[in-house]
Write an enzyme that holds these catalytic residues in place. Structure first.
Site, PDB file in Angstrom:
ATOM      1  N   ALA A  56      39.889  87.022  26.055  1.00  0.00           N
ATOM      2  CA  ALA A  56      40.050  88.331  26.693  1.00  0.00           C
ATOM      3  C   ALA A  56      41.390  88.906  26.259  1.00  0.00           C
ATOM      4  O   ALA A  56      42.336  88.172  25.982  1.00  0.00           O
ATOM      5  CB  ALA A  56      39.994  88.204  28.212  1.00  0.00           C
ATOM      6  N   GLY A  67      43.707  87.145  34.425  1.00  0.00           N
ATOM      7  CA  GLY A  67      43.737  87.480  35.846  1.00  0.00           C
ATOM      8  C   GLY A  67      42.823  88.652  36.153  1.00  0.00           C
ATOM      9  O   GLY A  67      42.065  88.640  37.122  1.00  0.00           O
ATOM     10  N   LYS A 121      43.837  70.919  24.709  1.00  0.00           N
ATOM     11  CA  LYS A 121      44.155  72.316  24.430  1.00  0.00           C
ATOM     12  C   LYS A 121      45.615  72.460  24.002  1.00  0.00           C
ATOM     13  O   LYS A 121      45.933  73.245  23.105  1.00  0.00           O
ATOM     14  CB  LYS A 121      43.880  73.180  25.661  1.00  0.00           C
ATOM     15  CG  LYS A 121      44.035  74.672  25.390  1.00  0.00           C
ATOM     16  CD  LYS A 121      43.671  75.502  26.597  1.00  0.00           C
ATOM     17  CE  LYS A 121      43.865  76.982  26.299  1.00  0.00           C
ATOM     18  NZ  LYS A 121      43.594  77.836  27.475  1.00  0.00           N
ATOM     19  N   ARG A 162      54.151  98.869  40.090  1.00  0.00           N
ATOM     20  CA  ARG A 162      52.959  98.303  39.452  1.00  0.00           C
ATOM     21  C   ARG A 162      51.709  98.637  40.266  1.00  0.00           C
ATOM     22  O   ARG A 162      50.668  98.992  39.723  1.00  0.00           O
ATOM     23  CB  ARG A 162      53.138  96.793  39.326  1.00  0.00           C
ATOM     24  CG  ARG A 162      52.058  96.076  38.538  1.00  0.00           C
ATOM     25  CD  ARG A 162      52.328  96.115  37.093  1.00  0.00           C
ATOM     26  NE  ARG A 162      51.490  95.142  36.390  1.00  0.00           N
ATOM     27  CZ  ARG A 162      50.986  95.345  35.184  1.00  0.00           C
ATOM     28  NH1 ARG A 162      51.225  96.463  34.541  1.00  0.00           N
ATOM     29  NH2 ARG A 162      50.253  94.421  34.600  1.00  0.00           N
ATOM     30  N   SER A 216      47.960  83.615  20.424  1.00  0.00           N
ATOM     31  CA  SER A 216      48.644  84.191  21.587  1.00  0.00           C
ATOM     32  C   SER A 216      50.151  84.163  21.413  1.00  0.00           C
ATOM     33  O   SER A 216      50.853  85.103  21.816  1.00  0.00           O
ATOM     34  CB  SER A 216      48.236  83.438  22.856  1.00  0.00           C
ATOM     35  OG  SER A 216      48.552  82.061  22.740  1.00  0.00           O
TER      36      SER A 216
END
Length: 303
Positions: A129, A12, A182, A35, A250
């Site tokens: 990332a 994001g 994926k 936040r 991940s």
């Protein structure tokens, strides 16, 4: 039109930073006032590419901030996607597009079914990332983003804005094939790294087990009409493992950080499809049971 990016995780922030840097009107939607205060105190996003750091003062707002939303990029975890869209649904204009950047399958369909009046565009990406700090993202690897709409093959006009932002992309009529491929790659790698508590490269010592698991996943894909996604799956799994040998998957990172995993949208989806089509999937089923037992042991959600 303004791009509203919902979700300040690594992808994001990467998308928001690139869009803003290109002069495209972009707003980051953060989940609560604390936040947003933290974001403002940090001076916005820090984007690191090729060792160069840029500070990008992307405007931030809350889900209930005033103003319409014409284009919404949902960049949160799969299990949060539907709730995230619901938090801003009252702000979506009649012609708003919802872009769904989630792992696995299931969350995209849930959003599309709940908001059929909006065009939902699915994204399958391979860019690397990671966040080094709360609002500091490192672009770790070049990749591609495939975008598509299972119900409408017509590409949207705003794809030119992705060109301007330097976001690699390709419009495809076969987005479900990309997502299934994926998903299968993740099913073959991620759960095993959790159970073995290892980097991706360590799985190369388990060639026989990988071969059997990939063969089973290929049968599942073919049963649900995804023969292209099944083609040479094991070969690509091994290539990904070799290319990312020093990386932690991940799912491994989520477990190590005490976060909920996306197992319910990855391996659980494969097992559900296998059961629906009557395809025996003993390896995938056993693997799912072992991962869930490990998550229970750690006090983490099982789905």
């Amino acid at each position: 039109m303004t791009w509203h990016v919902l979700g300040a995780g690594s992808l994001g922030c990467l998308w928001a930073g690139r869009l803003f840097r290109a002069g495209i009107v972009t707003r980051l939607v953060l989940r609560n006032a604390q936040r947003r205060a933290d974001f403002q105190a940090a001076g916005g996003l820090r984007l690191i590419e090729a060792g160069v750091t840029q500070r990008l003062p992307v405007p931030a707002e809350l889900p209930d901030s005033p103003g319409p939303i014409d284009r919404l990029l949902v960049a949160c975890k799969a299990y949060d996607a539907e709730t995230a869209v619901a938090s801003v649904a009252s702000r979506l204009t009649d012609g708003a597009d919802i872009l769904l950047l989630q792992n696995g399958l299931g969350s995209q369909q849930a959003v599309a079914q709940r908001w059929p009046q909006h065009r939902c565009i699915f994204i399958s990406g391979t860019e690397g990332a990671y966040r080094r700090d709360a609002f500091e993202v490192v672009h770790a690897g070049l990749g591609q983003n495939w975008l598509g709409d299972p119900d409408d093959p017509t590409p949207p006009e705003w794809l030119t804005e992705l060109d301007a932002a330097g976001i690699p992309h390709e419009w495809t009529r076969e987005i479900l094939t990309r997502l299934w491929r994926k998903l299968a790659l993740n099913c073959a790698i991620n759960p095993l790294t959790v159970l073995n508590d290892c980097r991706n490269g360590a799985l190369l010592a388990q060639r026989d087990g990988l071969h059997a698991l990939c063969s089973e996943l290929e049968r599942i894909l073919r049963a649900c009409g995804q023969a292209e996604a099944a083609s040479n799956l094991e070969h690509e799994v091994l290539l990904v493992i070799e290319k990312t040998a020093e990386n932690y998957s991940s799912m491994h990172q989520d477990v190590a950080s005490g976060r909920r995993t996306e197992i319910g949208y990855l391996l659980a989806q494969a097992c559900e499809v296998a059961a629906r089509h009557g395809v025996p999937a003993p390896l995938s089923t056993a693997l799912l049971s072992r991962v869930r037992a490990r998550l229970r042991q750690l006090g983490l959600p099982e789905d």
